[in-house]
Design an enzyme around this catalytic site. Structure first.
Site, short mmCIF file in Angstrom:
data_model
loop_
_atom_site.label_atom_id
_atom_site.label_comp_id
_atom_site.label_asym_id
_atom_site.label_seq_id
_atom_site.Cartn_x
_atom_site.Cartn_y
_atom_site.Cartn_z
N LYS A 219 0.81 -1.23 0.00
CA LYS A 219 0.00 0.00 0.00
C LYS A 219 0.84 1.27 0.00
O LYS A 219 2.02 1.27 0.34
CB LYS A 219 -1.00 -0.04 1.15
CG LYS A 219 -2.19 -0.92 0.78
CD LYS A 219 -3.35 -0.85 1.74
CE LYS A 219 -4.48 -1.76 1.21
NZ LYS A 219 -5.57 -1.92 2.17
N ARG A 253 -4.13 -10.07 4.56
CA ARG A 253 -4.50 -10.05 3.14
C ARG A 253 -3.30 -9.53 2.37
O ARG A 253 -2.91 -8.38 2.53
CB ARG A 253 -5.72 -9.15 2.94
CG ARG A 253 -6.22 -9.06 1.50
CD ARG A 253 -7.44 -8.15 1.41
NE ARG A 253 -7.92 -8.03 0.05
CZ ARG A 253 -7.41 -7.22 -0.86
NH1 ARG A 253 -6.41 -6.43 -0.56
NH2 ARG A 253 -7.90 -7.18 -2.08
C1 8Y7 Z 1 -8.27 -4.19 1.63
C2 8Y7 Z 1 -9.33 -4.95 1.16
C3 8Y7 Z 1 -8.42 -3.86 -0.49
C4 8Y7 Z 1 -7.99 -4.24 3.03
C5 8Y7 Z 1 -9.83 -5.78 3.24
C6 8Y7 Z 1 -5.48 -2.99 -1.99
C7 8Y7 Z 1 -10.41 -5.31 -1.06
C8 8Y7 Z 1 -6.75 -2.26 -2.04
N1 8Y7 Z 1 -7.69 -3.52 0.59
N2 8Y7 Z 1 -10.12 -5.74 1.95
N3 8Y7 Z 1 -9.43 -4.73 -0.17
N4 8Y7 Z 1 -8.80 -5.04 3.79
N5 8Y7 Z 1 -10.57 -6.53 4.08
O1 8Y7 Z 1 -4.45 -2.29 -2.00
O2 8Y7 Z 1 -7.11 -3.58 3.57
O3 8Y7 Z 1 -5.44 -4.22 -1.97
S1 8Y7 Z 1 -8.20 -3.27 -2.11
#
Ligand code: 8Y7
Length: 271
Positions: A219, A253
């Site tokens: 990020k 994640r």
């Molecule tokens: C997150 C996410 C994204 C996160 C959860 C990226 C879909 C942006 N970020 N879902 N999603 N937590 N639960 O950089 O931080 O992956 S999208």
């Protein structure tokens, strides 16, 4: 999926591998849009130690525009079906739309990952009926504009209060306590200082007793802090996961599955 919940409730780590089904996903650059590639990528992440694969069809990166339900379903469902056909790995669907949640679970998805914490009309009721685990994530504003002017007086307290309010609504509607996972939503309407506080004080979310998911992989907080382009954020992402682990987070994640799994194995070996 039962195994994953058991692991979380036994204080063990769970790693979620990211699979984008979007043409504009900022890290994977839309390279994995083809079904075969998506399946291959999911299987590789499974071999690398992922416990679950998160599939999203609507980009939630800063500045991204919302898409229609039909377009989202057309991107996500074939990928879920293809993975289901080729692998037994659990799948989570990254969506805010109740219709997509339902179609995904019917196609074999095991969990809902909602960056808007089930705030869409009908989303809570849909998850009650689907009876699957849900990740409730905090964000301020909409992806299209959320990074323009985020403001908090006390970011940790505000995020925690928001999430507990969403938990109360979910519980009231009939979502099982063991099906709830919380996430502060790194980068979703947050300044660098907000992201850093949330990471440093993730233990305050862990105190709620609900498993906490951390999504910091690649990020922009690392880009800002360390002046690194997205393809050079793996080390900081893995270290951030380790730091979150030491403060009690157990669900991660990530894009870089192998590296994160190795680091977390070391963490677990020391506790
Ligand atoms: C997150 C996410 C994204 C996160 C959860 C990226 C879909 C942006 N970020 N879902 N999603 N937590 N639960 O950089 O931080 O992956 S999208």
């Amino acid at each position: 999926m039962k195994q994953i919940l058991n692991r979380l409730h036994a204080n063990q780590c769970v790693v979620m591998g990211i699979l984008n089904a979007t043409p504009d996903s900022f890290s994977d650059g839309g390279v994995y849009n083809q079904l075969d590639d998506a399946v291959a990528r999911a299987c590789q992440m499974q071999a690398d130690g992922a416990d679950i694969i998160d599939i999203g069809g609507e980009s939630t990166r800063p500045g991204a525009k919302a898409i229609s339900t039909a377009l989202e379903i057309s991107r996500v469902i074939p990928v879920i079906q293809a993975i289901r056909k080729n692998s037994a790995i659990p799948v989570s669907v990254d969506t805010t739309k109740p219709e997509v949640m339902r179609a995904a679970v019917e196609a074999g998805a095991d969990m809902v990952n909602d960056v808007s914490a089930l705030q869409a009309k009908g989303a809570i009721q849909t998850c009650v009926e689907l009876d699957v685990p849900v990740c409730l994530m905090h964000k301020q504003g909409k992806p299209e504009t959320m990074q323009q002017h985020p403001v908090y007086r006390q970011v940790v307290a505000e995020v925690k209060a928001f999430l507990l309010e969403r938990v109360a609504r979910c519980r009231q509607a009939g979502i099982a306590r063991q099906h709830i996972i919380l996430d502060p939503g790194f980068g979703f309407g947050k300044r660098l200082e907000d992201n850093l506080q949330l990471l440093a004080r993730i233990d305050e979310l862990v105190e709620t007793g609900y498993p906490v998911l951390v999504g910091v992989s690649r990020k922009s907080m690392f880009g800002m802090l360390l002046d690194l382009p997205v393809d050079q954020r793996m080390t900081s992402s893995v270290v951030a996961a380790v730091l979150a682990y030491t403060r009690g987070a157990r669900f991660f994640r990530v894009h870089d599955v192998k590296q994160t799994v190795d680091a977390l194995k070391l963490c677990q070996a020391l506790t």
